[in-house]
Design a protein around this motif. Structure first.
Motif, short mmCIF file in Angstrom:
data_model
loop_
_atom_site.label_atom_id
_atom_site.label_comp_id
_atom_site.label_asym_id
_atom_site.label_seq_id
_atom_site.Cartn_x
_atom_site.Cartn_y
_atom_site.Cartn_z
N VAL A 88 0.84 -1.20 0.00
CA VAL A 88 0.00 0.00 0.00
C VAL A 88 0.88 1.26 0.00
N ALA A 89 1.95 1.25 0.76
CA ALA A 89 2.86 2.41 0.80
C ALA A 89 3.52 2.65 -0.55
N SER A 90 3.70 1.61 -1.35
CA SER A 90 4.31 1.75 -2.67
C SER A 90 3.33 2.28 -3.70
N SER A 91 2.07 2.17 -3.43
CA SER A 91 1.02 2.45 -4.40
C SER A 91 0.37 3.82 -4.17
N ALA A 92 -0.08 4.40 -5.27
CA ALA A 92 -0.87 5.63 -5.21
C ALA A 92 -2.21 5.41 -5.91
N ALA A 93 -2.66 4.15 -5.94
CA ALA A 93 -3.86 3.78 -6.68
C ALA A 93 -5.14 4.13 -5.93
N ASP A 94 -6.25 4.04 -6.65
CA ASP A 94 -7.57 4.23 -6.07
C ASP A 94 -8.08 2.94 -5.42
N TYR A 95 -7.50 1.81 -5.84
CA TYR A 95 -7.88 0.49 -5.33
C TYR A 95 -6.64 -0.38 -5.23
N TYR A 96 -6.67 -1.29 -4.25
CA TYR A 96 -5.58 -2.25 -4.06
C TYR A 96 -6.16 -3.65 -4.18
N LEU A 97 -5.64 -4.44 -5.10
CA LEU A 97 -6.05 -5.83 -5.27
C LEU A 97 -4.98 -6.70 -4.62
N PHE A 98 -5.33 -7.37 -3.52
CA PHE A 98 -4.39 -8.24 -2.82
C PHE A 98 -4.53 -9.67 -3.33
N VAL A 99 -3.43 -10.19 -3.89
CA VAL A 99 -3.42 -11.53 -4.45
C VAL A 99 -2.41 -12.37 -3.68
N HIS A 100 -2.86 -13.47 -3.11
CA HIS A 100 -1.96 -14.39 -2.42
C HIS A 100 -1.35 -15.31 -3.46
N CYS A 101 -0.04 -15.44 -3.45
CA CYS A 101 0.66 -16.21 -4.48
C CYS A 101 0.61 -17.71 -4.26
N ASP A 102 -0.08 -18.16 -3.22
CA ASP A 102 -0.15 -19.60 -2.96
C ASP A 102 -1.53 -20.18 -3.29
N GLN A 103 -2.19 -19.61 -4.29
CA GLN A 103 -3.50 -20.10 -4.70
C GLN A 103 -3.43 -20.55 -6.16
N PRO A 104 -2.96 -21.77 -6.40
CA PRO A 104 -2.74 -22.21 -7.78
C PRO A 104 -4.01 -22.37 -8.60
N MET A 105 -5.16 -22.46 -7.97
CA MET A 105 -6.40 -22.64 -8.72
C MET A 105 -7.11 -21.31 -8.99
N LEU A 106 -6.55 -20.21 -8.55
CA LEU A 106 -7.11 -18.90 -8.84
C LEU A 106 -7.10 -18.69 -10.35
N ASP A 107 -8.18 -18.11 -10.86
CA ASP A 107 -8.24 -17.89 -12.30
C ASP A 107 -8.59 -16.45 -12.64
N ALA A 108 -8.41 -16.11 -13.91
CA ALA A 108 -8.65 -14.75 -14.37
C ALA A 108 -10.11 -14.35 -14.17
N ALA A 109 -11.03 -15.26 -14.35
CA ALA A 109 -12.45 -14.94 -14.20
C ALA A 109 -12.76 -14.45 -12.79
N THR A 110 -12.16 -15.07 -11.79
CA THR A 110 -12.39 -14.64 -10.41
C THR A 110 -11.85 -13.24 -10.19
N ILE A 111 -10.63 -12.99 -10.65
CA ILE A 111 -10.04 -11.67 -10.49
C ILE A 111 -10.87 -10.63 -11.23
N GLU A 112 -11.27 -10.92 -12.44
CA GLU A 112 -12.05 -9.96 -13.23
C GLU A 112 -13.41 -9.69 -12.59
N THR A 113 -14.02 -10.70 -11.97
CA THR A 113 -15.27 -10.48 -11.26
C THR A 113 -15.06 -9.55 -10.07
N VAL A 114 -14.01 -9.79 -9.29
CA VAL A 114 -13.70 -8.91 -8.15
C VAL A 114 -13.49 -7.49 -8.64
N LEU A 115 -12.72 -7.32 -9.71
CA LEU A 115 -12.47 -5.98 -10.25
C LEU A 115 -13.74 -5.31 -10.74
N SER A 116 -14.64 -6.07 -11.32
CA SER A 116 -15.88 -5.49 -11.86
C SER A 116 -16.82 -4.98 -10.78
#
Length: 164
Positions: A88-116
């Motif tokens: 968060v300190a590195s970012s100046a964004a309006d939103y922060y998407l936190f992604v855990h790197c230990d979720q091998p079954m995570l897919d683009a559709a899930t991320i895109e739904t969260v973003l939408s």
């Protein structure tokens, strides 16, 4: 609606339950867990910047192969709050998407739904079988609370404070 979303990939845990190996470097279906997350997030359109918060130098080397900004966590013992604060300190964004790197079954559709589902002042969290999961998206309205997480706390406590 502001579209300035930064992804913060969380990759500095100790993998204690995994034994002595760093689970993020463990192969899963032909690629290290962290590499699967990096590849996935780098393929998502609409993310302004991507930060990888890592402790293991090997993960920093892996991250350097992708269009991301690596941020070294020299205090991973403080828990996930330290990685969140660094991202968060590195970012100046309006939103922060936190992604855990230990979720091998995570897919683009899930991320895109969260973003939408993003809206100013909101936290977006996917649920599976009634349980909150990841990735989670926080509006920058929660920046101060994210930066002030106490050692050992996670963003989940902020979601609990703001159930609305």
């Amino acid at each position: 609606m502001a579209d300035n979303v930064d992804a913060i990939l969380l990759a500095s845990g100790y993998s204690r339950r995994f034994g002595t190996a760093d689970k993020l470097l463990w192969p899963f279906r032909g690629a290290a867990l962290a590499e699967r997350a990096l590849s996935l997030v780098c393929g998502i359109a609409g993310l302004a910047r991507k930060y990888v918060i890592y402790a293991n130098p090997s993960l920093g080397v892996l991250a350097s192969k992708y269009p991301v900004s690596p941020v070294r966590n020299s205090n991973p013992g403080r828990g996930i709050c330290e990685s969140v604060r660094l991202g968060v300190a590195s970012s100046a964004a309006d939103y922060y998407l936190f992604v855990h790197c230990d979720q091998p079954m995570l897919d683009a559709a899930t991320i895109e739904t969260v973003l939408s589902l993003r809206r100013p002042g909101c936290i977006v969290t996917p649920y599976w079988q009634g349980n909150p999961g990841n990735p989670s998206l926080f509006s920058a309205d929660f920046r101060r609370e994210l930066l002030e997480l106490a050692d050992g706390e996670s963003p989940r406590i902020i979601r609990q404070r703001h159930p609305e």
